[in-house]
Motif scaffolding. Structure first.
Motif, mmCIF file in Angstrom:
data_model
loop_
_atom_site.group_PDB
_atom_site.id
_atom_site.type_symbol
_atom_site.label_atom_id
_atom_site.label_comp_id
_atom_site.label_asym_id
_atom_site.label_seq_id
_atom_site.Cartn_x
_atom_site.Cartn_y
_atom_site.Cartn_z
ATOM 1 N N VAL A 33 46.962 21.858 -9.555
ATOM 2 C CA VAL A 33 47.294 23.265 -9.865
ATOM 3 C C VAL A 33 47.554 24.011 -8.554
ATOM 4 N N LEU A 34 46.621 23.856 -7.594
ATOM 5 C CA LEU A 34 46.747 24.582 -6.323
ATOM 6 C C LEU A 34 47.980 24.132 -5.544
ATOM 7 N N SER A 35 48.259 22.816 -5.557
ATOM 8 C CA SER A 35 49.410 22.352 -4.771
ATOM 9 C C SER A 35 50.731 22.769 -5.417
ATOM 10 N N LEU A 36 50.765 22.766 -6.776
ATOM 11 C CA LEU A 36 52.001 23.159 -7.450
ATOM 12 C C LEU A 36 52.269 24.663 -7.353
ATOM 13 N N CYS A 37 51.205 25.450 -7.078
ATOM 14 C CA CYS A 37 51.390 26.894 -6.888
ATOM 15 C C CYS A 37 52.323 27.154 -5.702
ATOM 16 N N ALA A 38 52.377 26.218 -4.765
ATOM 17 C CA ALA A 38 53.223 26.394 -3.575
ATOM 18 C C ALA A 38 54.578 25.715 -3.743
ATOM 19 N N SER A 39 54.886 25.231 -4.982
ATOM 20 C CA SER A 39 56.146 24.509 -5.206
ATOM 21 C C SER A 39 57.353 25.418 -4.981
ATOM 22 N N VAL A 40 58.464 24.830 -4.595
ATOM 23 C CA VAL A 40 59.687 25.612 -4.393
ATOM 24 C C VAL A 40 60.453 25.785 -5.709
ATOM 25 N N CYS A 41 60.086 24.963 -6.704
ATOM 26 C CA CYS A 41 60.767 25.054 -8.014
ATOM 27 C C CYS A 41 60.083 26.135 -8.860
ATOM 28 N N GLU A 42 60.846 27.113 -9.335
ATOM 29 C CA GLU A 42 60.272 28.251 -10.073
ATOM 30 C C GLU A 42 59.524 27.797 -11.332
ATOM 31 N N ALA A 43 60.141 26.882 -12.118
ATOM 32 C CA ALA A 43 59.524 26.441 -13.380
ATOM 33 C C ALA A 43 58.168 25.798 -13.120
ATOM 34 N N HIS A 44 58.072 24.965 -12.066
ATOM 35 C CA HIS A 44 56.813 24.281 -11.743
ATOM 36 C C HIS A 44 55.769 25.301 -11.280
ATOM 37 N N GLN A 45 56.237 26.222 -10.450
ATOM 38 C CA GLN A 45 55.324 27.232 -9.908
ATOM 39 C C GLN A 45 54.762 28.111 -11.042
ATOM 40 N N LEU A 46 55.633 28.452 -12.008
ATOM 41 C CA LEU A 46 55.190 29.280 -13.152
ATOM 42 C C LEU A 46 54.043 28.614 -13.903
ATOM 43 N N VAL A 47 54.222 27.323 -14.214
ATOM 44 C CA VAL A 47 53.188 26.587 -14.977
ATOM 45 C C VAL A 47 51.868 26.593 -14.210
ATOM 46 N N ALA A 48 51.928 26.340 -12.898
ATOM 47 C CA ALA A 48 50.706 26.234 -12.091
ATOM 48 C C ALA A 48 50.015 27.585 -11.938
ATOM 49 N N LEU B 258 45.959 31.930 -1.525
ATOM 50 C CA LEU B 258 47.219 31.357 -2.019
ATOM 51 C C LEU B 258 47.971 32.381 -2.877
ATOM 52 N N LEU B 259 47.248 33.058 -3.796
ATOM 53 C CA LEU B 259 47.883 34.053 -4.665
ATOM 54 C C LEU B 259 48.452 35.215 -3.854
ATOM 55 N N LYS B 260 47.705 35.629 -2.805
ATOM 56 C CA LYS B 260 48.197 36.727 -1.945
ATOM 57 C C LYS B 260 49.490 36.298 -1.238
ATOM 58 N N GLU B 261 49.504 35.056 -0.784
ATOM 59 C CA GLU B 261 50.707 34.530 -0.112
ATOM 60 C C GLU B 261 51.911 34.571 -1.063
ATOM 61 N N ILE B 262 51.663 34.060 -2.295
ATOM 62 C CA ILE B 262 52.757 34.016 -3.279
ATOM 63 C C ILE B 262 53.227 35.441 -3.567
ATOM 64 N N TYR B 263 52.260 36.372 -3.776
ATOM 65 C CA TYR B 263 52.604 37.755 -4.121
ATOM 66 C C TYR B 263 53.433 38.418 -3.018
ATOM 67 N N LYS B 264 53.030 38.158 -1.778
ATOM 68 C CA LYS B 264 53.722 38.824 -0.654
ATOM 69 C C LYS B 264 55.076 38.197 -0.344
ATOM 70 N N HIS B 265 55.169 36.862 -0.465
ATOM 71 C CA HIS B 265 56.356 36.200 0.092
ATOM 72 C C HIS B 265 57.320 35.601 -0.920
ATOM 73 N N SER B 266 56.895 35.497 -2.198
ATOM 74 C CA SER B 266 57.824 34.904 -3.166
ATOM 75 C C SER B 266 58.992 35.856 -3.397
ATOM 76 N N GLU B 267 60.177 35.255 -3.590
ATOM 77 C CA GLU B 267 61.356 36.095 -3.823
ATOM 78 C C GLU B 267 61.580 36.312 -5.318
ATOM 79 N N ARG B 268 60.787 35.642 -6.142
ATOM 80 C CA ARG B 268 61.014 35.751 -7.587
ATOM 81 C C ARG B 268 59.965 36.673 -8.224
ATOM 82 N N ASP B 269 60.449 37.718 -8.877
ATOM 83 C CA ASP B 269 59.519 38.662 -9.518
ATOM 84 C C ASP B 269 58.671 37.983 -10.595
ATOM 85 N N SER B 270 59.273 37.008 -11.318
ATOM 86 C CA SER B 270 58.517 36.332 -12.388
ATOM 87 C C SER B 270 57.276 35.644 -11.830
ATOM 88 N N ILE B 271 57.372 35.117 -10.579
ATOM 89 C CA ILE B 271 56.226 34.459 -9.937
ATOM 90 C C ILE B 271 55.284 35.508 -9.359
#
Length: 918
Positions: free
Chosen positions: A441-456, A480-493
């Protein structure tokens, strides 16, 4: 409320024994005045005094007229028959009996009586007209019965004729067939006229309008009729029904779902009845048929060719028909059978990754429905061995995907974990602890694929719900969540990462002193949630997560205040609550509970607080903006923004997402909305009263009680006939009676009694409904309550209930202290209690004269209590006292002599001269 009792109704002299003739005259006057119940009581008493047969016949005839007005047709017929036995030429009695027979459906006998009336008085136009009307209605009935056979044949011919091009004609034939099937006689006629074979042909045409007509007609044939259902199931076959449920056409699938639900109910009734002897075979057949239908529903879940909404309908059906409806049912064999046969098929739906190659077609509601079904099945298990089996099956399924299926399999395994965490939590936590799951779960949270990242990320959010996992996730996942929130380019993530942060940040609940984030961070997160919520360019599924975030962040009072100031955000949330995606319901309800502070919060014991300070323990603190004035203002703003229409829309949802805990949250919000009397009219006008009835009848016990209390508040301050029009007013009685149970709080008891008082004052039918719900013994119990307001409310309620004949009889029951209590309460110091008790006495002595004779026997203080009423400074109490004394004077010579021998005559003489009190 118990109002002042109507004045005396008896003109006869108090100094002489009342005769049957005088009672008959009194009855006639009361009947003319429209008081049919009191007239009936007078005639009944006259019968007890009358020995002369012709006079008794007249009294029976008069009673028949009263019973007709009171809609008790069986008693009207019996009394009219007694009058006719004495005098076969009594036209009034014959006419009244014909009216009663007509209402009882015995038309041939009614015609016979009317023909006798016409032969006795040929020129009477009323008799001629009544006979003509009755004759034509009988003729219609005969005609209808004879032409139904040919009509059924004709309807099928029109529907099955490929040459018939007239669409209106076909539609009318289909509608007639559906209407006919709703009546038992019509349903049987269709069934006997080879209807099932013809309906099967309609189903096989695969034309949506014809299939819908066939399904809706079959609903009428199967409703409440087990043997017809069994025959229809044998003819149609479970595979055909399952195939219709799985079609793409949404309305057809829903109609098939409705038919299957009706069939389940009819077959289950056969199982629940305790059959003996030959009928045992029927029970076995019912059980076999049920399992056959359920087996096909389970197969449909994993069938690739089935439509997405067909799959949803199958899940909804399983939720409704498999688990036990109440813990009182001991047999959970159906749930055990479904777990063994179909748990993996349910998990197939729950583990579906949208848009992945080869995935099952699902809607945004499918996974939530699968979670609800899994949760209900798990809750239906009775022992550790059954639960252990459930856990093993879930673990085996997750392992089967996780091991040896590479990335696609790992995603399916993680999606299954999410599904279980939203359903049976224990099972979710067990699979979450399987080796490698959390790391994936934690490793897939950092995935570059949006669909995989969503599931994780979603799995991480659901895992954060439980404190057991939250500490692990706080240590490993927050960064990890703070990183995703700050740096992800996808609003859905980003929005999902934000919700994960919100969940972890709200661990302190409403405790102001236990905030996880730095000052201002919560407000920033909430602002971002509101921004996403209002962004209509985003898809509804993503905006739903913004509501999820607010459901956690609104524990903070500053966030609540900002949210209710943002009208656009509130209306966007209400709009989502009304949308097709029902998985948002719980988050909306949670947010509203937080904004209205309608969660349970107990005031801490001051002594315990001192001890906690002394021991340097943590003490919860309330936010200054959670004080009552702030809450009241927030409620007003929610009402203005349209919260009631959103809530009523949520309650109407037939979706599994409307779980019992979700219903409880909605009930809590409604109770907060009707707290202020001036807001109740608006809540009712927007459909709140109607929505509260189903909430008060099913769900958690707390939820039902909160909804019942909200109904009570509305009934106390509104006109119940306006708030609950038509038949709805009768549905309110049961929830209100539930507030009288001993485990309810004093306030709930009090409000229940006040509301029932209002209903009991409206009509005899409502009083009968209250009696049927066995409320009278509970009302009596509260008349002994120490709390004076509850005691008063119970006495006022009894005053209005005393208009019922059955309640009047209770006051004369042997060994009962009911009457004594009323007399003694009429002498209490509390003026409101005296008013209610003396009002009840005035009512009882007027409507049921035998009570007058009993009053002197129940207590030696009766005379001084009555005198005190007459000497009271309150005109209302004097009026009640005067009515009671007058009724006692006219009822019984012996009682009248006792009254005259006392100082009563002087007191009455003084009162009679008082010009200010006419």
């Amino acid at each position: 409320m118990a109002g002042p009792c109507t004045g005396a109704r008896v003109p006869a002299s108090a100094r002489q024994q009342v005769t049957a003739g005088q009672l008959r005259e009194r009855g006639n006057a009361l009947f003319q005045a429209g008081d049919h119940a009191a007239a009936l009581a007078a005639y009944t008493r006259a019968l007890s005094l009358c020995e002369v047969e012709p006079e008794r016949a007249v009294l029976h005839r008069n009673r028949a007229a009263c019973y007709l007005k009171l809609e008790d047709y069986a008693k009207a017929e019996a009394d009219a028959s007694k009058a006719i036995e004495a005098n076969g030429r009594d036209m009034k009695a014959l006419f009244r009996r014909s009216q009663a027979l007509q209402k009882l459906g015995r038309l041939d006998q009614a015609v016979s009586d009317l023909q006798r009336c016409v032969s006795l008085e040929p020129k009477n136009k009323a008799f001629q007209e009544a006979l003509r009307t009755l004759g034509s209605s009988m003729h219609e009935k005969m005609k209808t019965m004879s032409c139904t056979d040919s009509k059924v044949e004709q309807m099928f011919q029109i529907l099955l004729d490929p040459e018939e091009k007239d669409a209106d004609k076909k539609q009318k034939a289909a509608q007639n067939l559906i209407v006919l099937a709703r009546e038992e006689a019509g349903a049987e006629k269709i069934f006997q006229s080879d209807g099932v074979r013809l309906l099967t042909q309609l189903l096989d045409t695969a034309k949506a309008d014809l299939v819908l007509a066939a399904l809706r007609t079959l609903v009428g044939l199967c409703s409440g009729h087990r043997s017809r259902t069994t025959a229809i199931l044998a003819e149609l076959g479970a595979p055909r029904l399952s195939a219709v449920l799985g079609v793409e056409h949404e309305q057809v699938s829903l109609a098939a779902c409705n038919l299957l639900h009706v069939m389940f109910d009819s077959l289950k009734e056969g199982l629940q009845k305790d059959f003996r002897g030959k009928e045992d075979a029927v029970v076995l057949v019912s059980s076999k048929d049920l399992k056959l239908l359920i087996k096909h529903l389970l197969e449909l879940l994993a069938l690739e060719g089935a439509s997405a909404h067909g799959r949803d309908n199958a899940l909804n059906l399983l939720i409704k028909v498999v688990p036990r409806r109440s813990p009182k049912e001991t047999n959970n064999s159906m749930s055990l059978w479904v777990i063994d046969q179909g748990l993996k098929k349910i998990l197939e739906v729950g583990s579906t990754v949208c848009d992945a190659p080869g995935s099952l077609p699902v809607t945004e509601n499918s996974r939530m429905s699968a979670s609800v079904l899994l949760s209900k099945l798990y809750d239906d298990l009775k022992c550790d061995a059954e639960r252990e089996n459930f856990h093993h099956l879930c673990e085996d399924y997750v392992r089967s995907w996780f091991e040896g299926h590479e990335l696609a399999g790992k995603l399916r395994a993680i999606q299954t974990v999410s599904c279980l965490l939203q359903g049976p939590l224990d099972a979710g936590n067990r699979v979450l602890e399987l080796e490698g799951i959390m790391d994936s779960v934690l490793s897939l949270c950092a995935s570059v694929c949006e669909a995989h990242q969503l599931v994780a990320v979603e799995a991480l959010i659901h895992a954060a719900d439980k404190a057991k996992r939250a500490s692990f996730i706080t240590a490993n996942g927050v960064g990890l969540l703070k990183e995703i929130y700050k740096h992800s380019e996808r609003d859905s993530i980003r929005i999902r990462a934000l919700v994960g942060l919100c969940k972890l940040g709200s661990a302190g609940g409403t405790d102001f002193s236990m905030k996880q984030f730095a000052e201002g961070s919560t407000m920033k997160l909430a602002k971002q949630c509101r921004k996403w919520l209002c962004n209509e360019m985003m898809d509804a599924g993503t905006r739903r997560w913004a509501v999820e975030g607010l459901a956690y962040l609104t524990f903070d009072a500053d966030v609540k205040e900002e949210f209710v100031e943002d009208k656009a955000a509130m209306q966007a949330m209400f709009h989502l609550a009304k949308s097709e995606d029902r998985s948002v319901l719980y988050a909306v309800a949670s947010t509203l509970v937080n904004c209205t502070n309608s969660y349970d919060h107990e005031e801490p014991d001051p002594q315990m607080l001192e001890l906690a300070k002394y021991a340097k323990q943590h003490i919860p603190e309330q936010h200054p903006k959670d004080k009552p004035d702030f809450v009241k203002r927030r409620v007003r703003k929610l009402l203005t923004a349209g919260v009631v229409s959103a809530l009523t829309c949520m309650v109407k949802s037939e979706n599994p997402a409307l779980t019992n805990s979700c219903r409880e949250l909605i009930s809590r919000v409604f109770l907060a909305l009707v707290e202020e009397a001036e807001d109740r009219g608006g809540v009712v006008a927007q459909g709140g009263g109607k929505a509260l009835i189903p909430l008060s009848l099913e769900g958690t016990e707390v939820g039902q009680t909160k909804a019942a209390q909200a109904l009570a508040k509305i009934t106390i301050t509104s006109n119940p006939e306006m708030a609950f029009p038509g038949e709805r007013i009768y549905e309110v009685v049961r929830p209100l009676v539930s507030l009288l149970h001993l485990q309810r709080t004093g306030l709930e008891n009090f409000e229940g009694l006040m509301a029932l008082t209002n209903l009991a004052g409206i009509s005899e039918r409502l009083r009968q409904k209250i009696l049927k719900e066995k409320a009278v013994p509970m009302i009596e119990g509260y008349m002994f309550e120490e709390h004076e307001l509850i005691r008063l409310a119970a006495t006022e309620c009894m005053c209005n209930m005393a208009m019922s004949k059955e309640v009047q009889e209770l006051f004369l029951a042997e060994g009962s202290d009911r009457l004594k209590l009323m007399v003694l309460y009429s002498g209490e110091e509390d003026e409101k209690l005296r008013r209610a008790a003396s009002g009840t006495l005035a009512m009882l002595t007027t409507l049921h004269p035998p009570i007058c004779k009993r009053i002197p026997q129940v207590t030696v203080h009766w005379l001084e209590i009555l005198q005190a009423l007459l000497l009271s400074p309150s005109a209302e109490l004097q009026h009640r006292g005067a009515v009671v004394v007058m009724n006692m004077m006219t009822a019984e010579r012996e009682v009248a002599e006792q009254l005259i021998a006392s100082e009563m005559l002087e007191i009455l003489s003084v009162l009679a001269k008082d010009k200010d009190k006419p």
